[in-house]
Write a protein that holds these residues in place. Structure first.
Motif, PDB file in Angstrom:
ATOM      1  N   ILE A  95       1.949   1.875  -3.345  1.00 50.88           N
ATOM      2  CA  ILE A  95       1.228   2.380  -4.325  1.00 50.88           C
ATOM      3  C   ILE A  95       0.847   4.041  -4.143  1.00 50.88           C
ATOM      4  N   ILE A  96       0.963   4.394  -2.540  1.00 52.55           N
ATOM      5  CA  ILE A  96       0.796   5.934  -2.405  1.00 52.55           C
ATOM      6  C   ILE A  96       1.810   6.636  -2.961  1.00 52.55           C
ATOM      7  N   SER A  97       2.983   6.106  -2.596  1.00 60.07           N
ATOM      8  CA  SER A  97       4.190   7.011  -3.119  1.00 60.07           C
ATOM      9  C   SER A  97       5.308   6.043  -3.563  1.00 60.07           C
ATOM     10  N   VAL A 107       2.395   6.003   5.503  1.00 62.50           N
ATOM     11  CA  VAL A 107       1.868   4.511   5.338  1.00 62.50           C
ATOM     12  C   VAL A 107       2.717   3.612   6.416  1.00 62.50           C
ATOM     13  N   GLY A 121       4.596  10.374   1.986  1.00 61.03           N
ATOM     14  CA  GLY A 121       3.381   9.593   2.097  1.00 61.03           C
ATOM     15  C   GLY A 121       3.868   7.855   2.505  1.00 61.03           C
ATOM     16  N   TYR A 122       4.692   7.543   1.612  1.00 59.96           N
ATOM     17  CA  TYR A 122       5.195   6.133   1.838  1.00 59.96           C
ATOM     18  C   TYR A 122       5.585   5.882   3.513  1.00 59.96           C
ATOM     19  N   VAL A 157       0.821  -0.989   0.020  1.00 60.60           N
ATOM     20  CA  VAL A 157       0.125   0.071   0.065  1.00 60.60           C
ATOM     21  C   VAL A 157       0.690   1.343  -0.107  1.00 60.60           C
ATOM     22  N   ALA A 158       1.930   1.165   0.862  1.00 62.80           N
ATOM     23  CA  ALA A 158       2.783   2.644   0.640  1.00 62.80           C
ATOM     24  C   ALA A 158       3.436   2.639  -0.491  1.00 62.80           C
TER      25      ALA A 158
END
Length: 650
Positions: free
Chosen positions: A587-589, A599, A595-596, A584-585
């Protein structure tokens, strides 16, 4: 450490004039647990058991009154006094409480009345504020003879429905204000249609506004008068609160001191009321740890040389009635509450606390192996032990448990090569659960087999300690059960692995012989222990039940063993959940920006909190239902030494 403390039965014959000081010494010693004594006579006493019961009832009523005053003045009980409080006579306590009630009564009543008045004014204000823009005298709205007027608030979504339902009734619905989902309206109509209009308003969830009778003029004028009254009411409440706060400050210590004196006097009266009676003496009986008997004897003799003391060891048939005093070192004692939540060991049996201290962190670490997560848990445990955070002080007793679980999680984190959910930082010293799923599951079953056998060994030790030789030899958790279990394990392993040191034929023979011993364990136990009849409930029903019980034993062995698969499964789940956090991290960044890392941090905290709670529950389940079921049933009596300063709920 592995067994409860050895207890002695102590009986004292106390002269009537020494009963109060002797009881105080017994309570101050902190080692004497009284037991109800038999009624030995009906001689006249200056204060009979009925007198002491009446005194206890009087003190209980006085304690209730003190607590009521303390609640009114917002005074808590505070910690129990370090030294036993002095006893007090009911008449003295009565006078003190009467004075305190007189002092606190008027200020507290005035404060409560002021608060009620302020709440009423604020309620009036909330009723008038929605119609503040209405330029109509309130008396006019109250005294209309032919016109129906209903001001109120209602869901804005119901406006159209209300208008539709009143299409055939002469009426007007005026919307004064509309905010979010709430509308302030006034419904006008004829008085002859009042019932219909009220029903329609209720069906549309119209909340009528109450118009206070005390205020005149337009709503705006009434609101101005209300605000002035509210200001004065708040000032009055503040003055009353100041008076009550002053009483709190000057009476807090005297209230607490009086409470503990009355509570100690009540406990003493209740205790003496349960003593046995002779003509001029009391018979006091109870249990004391054997190591503390001499100390207690010296303390009692220091008060009175006229007290006769007899010490005896409990008979074996009394074991179920002997209180259990557990004695463990501090590092193990933290796990004691986990054991006592399940039950107290019986007197003379093994104390499972040391085994719990060994196996609980082990199982938790297997399922929660991660260096970073374990480190944070250990730090949390240190914080709990330090008691520096007031909100967490109630959990301080579990601090050592959390530390132990955190340390084992770190150890298995090194074995798994996992740190904060990442498997790229460390090389595993053993295996990676996500990549070697079958290996971790088989290892979990192997560890489970070891824990089940440890439970059976503890059961054998308990049987030796209680001298139940038939149970030792033939119970399904005894020697025959262990042989049966290992024979079945050998047969299952032989089907998949070649070259076992024992062939299938000897294993099958062992399984058959031990299985028969387990099947007819009741008869064999009674035969060895010399109990009759050999079969209870009739031979026919026994022969029907035994095959079913053997099948149940086999299913129990199978389910207990496979239950430990969850240790490996949760180790895999822990790694998978941590991997999801990094996916998920990413995907976010993808560039590993702020952002990474946000998360990653939040995801790790979620894993520690959410999965940590689930793993704790599963660990307790394995301990209680799989491990303890092999040797520990609870049912022991908790050791509760007499004290005069226990809290009201104890």
């Amino acid at each position: 450490m592995f067994r409860p403390q050895v207890m002695s039965k102590v009986e004292l014959v106390v002269p009537e004039h020494d009963v109060v000081p002797v009881t105080q010494v017994l309570a101050a010693s902190g080692v004497f647990q009284p037991t109800p004594s038999v009624h030995l006579g009906s001689g006249r006493l200056s204060r009979s058991a009925e007198d002491w019961r009446r005194r206890a009832t009087t003190f209980a009523d006085l304690e209730r009154r003190i607590l009521a005053v303390m609640e009114a003045l917002e005074v808590d009980e505070g910690p129990p006094p370090a030294e036993p409080p002095q006893l007090i006579e009911p008449e003295t306590a009565q006078m003190d409480i009467d004075r305190l009630e007189w002092e606190a009564g008027a200020p507290v009543r005035e404060l409560e009345e002021g608060r009620r008045k302020l709440a009423q004014l604020q309620r009036y204000l909330s009723q008038l504020e929605p119609i503040a823009d209405l330029e109509v005298d309130l008396d006019t709205l109250r005294n209309l003879r032919y016109t129906f007027v209903l001001p109120g608030t209602m869901p804005a979504a119901n406006l159209e429905r209300l208008q539709t339902s009143l299409e055939l009734i002469p009426s007007v619905l005026v919307t004064l204000r509309r905010e979010d989902h709430l509308a302030t309206v006034v419904l006008f109509g004829a008085q002859r249609d009042a019932d219909i209009l009220n029903r329609a308003a209720r069906s549309a969830y119209l909340n009528p506004l109450e118009l206070p009778e005390e205020y005149r003029g337009t709503p705006a004028e009434a609101i101005a008068a209300l605000e002035s009254d509210i200001k004065r009411a708040r000032q009055y409440v503040a003055e009353c609160q100041t008076t009550v706060d002053y009483l709190h400050e000057v009476r807090v210590h005297s209230l607490r001191h009086l409470l503990w004196r009355v509570r100690a006097s009540r406990t003493l009266a209740e205790t003496i009321a349960r003593y046995g009676r002779l003509r001029y003496t009391y018979l006091v009986a109870g249990w004391v740890p054997t190591s503390r008997v001499n100390m207690l004897r010296r303390e009692v003799k220091r008060i009175s040389d006229d007290v006769l003391i007899e010490v005896d060891t409990p008979a074996r048939q009394e074991d179920g009635h002997v209180p259990v005093a557990l004695e463990n070192p501090p590092i193990v004692r933290a796990f004691q509450s986990l054991v006592t939540n399940y039950g107290h060991p019986r007197y003379g049996e093994l104390d499972p606390t040391p085994m719990m201290a060994l196996t609980f962190p082990l199982i938790f670490g297997i399922m929660f192996g991660d260096v970073g997560h374990g480190l944070l848990l250990a730090l949390l445990g240190l914080l709990l032990v330090s008691r520096k955070v007031r909100a967490l002080r109630g959990l301080s007793g579990l601090g050592a448990v959390v530390i132990a679980c955190g340390v084992t999680a770190m150890i298995f984190g090194f074995l798994y090569g996992s740190a904060f959910g990442s498997e790229e930082i460390l090389e595993p010293l053993w295996i990676r659960p996500l990549q070697d799923v079958m290996d971790i599951l088989l290892a979990a079953v192997g560890i489970g087999v070891g824990l089940l056998n440890l439970g059976m060994i503890c059961n054998l030790v308990n049987a030796v300690l209680t001298r139940r030789w038939g149970y030792l030899l033939f119970d399904h958790n005894g020697l025959a059960g262990m042989i049966f279990y290992w024979s079945l394990l050998g047969l299952v392993a032989g089907a998949f692995v070649e070259g076992l040191p024992i062939g299938p034929i000897p294993l099958a023979a062992l399984a058959a012989v031990s299985g028969l011993a387990v099947t007819f364990s009741e008869v064999l136990e009674h035969l060895v222990e010399g109990r009759r009849p050999l079969v209870e409930g009739g031979l026919g029903s026994y022969l029907v039940q035994t095959p079913i019980e053997l099948f149940e034993v086999v299913i129990s062995f199978l389910s207990n063993t496979l239950s430990y698969v969850r240790m490996g499964a949760f180790a895999v789940a822990h790694g998978a959940l941590s991997m999801v956090v990094f996916i998920v991290a990413e995907i976010i960044s993808p560039a590993h920006g702020v952002g990474y890392w946000i998360v990653v941090v939040l995801g790790n905290l979620f894993v520690i909190g959410f999965e940590g709670m689930i793993v704790s529950i599963q660990t307790l389940r394995l301990e209680y239902y799989e491990f303890f079921s092999k040797f520990f049933s609870g049912g022991g009596m908790r050791y509760r030494p007499l004290t005069l300063v226990s809290r009201g709920g104890e």
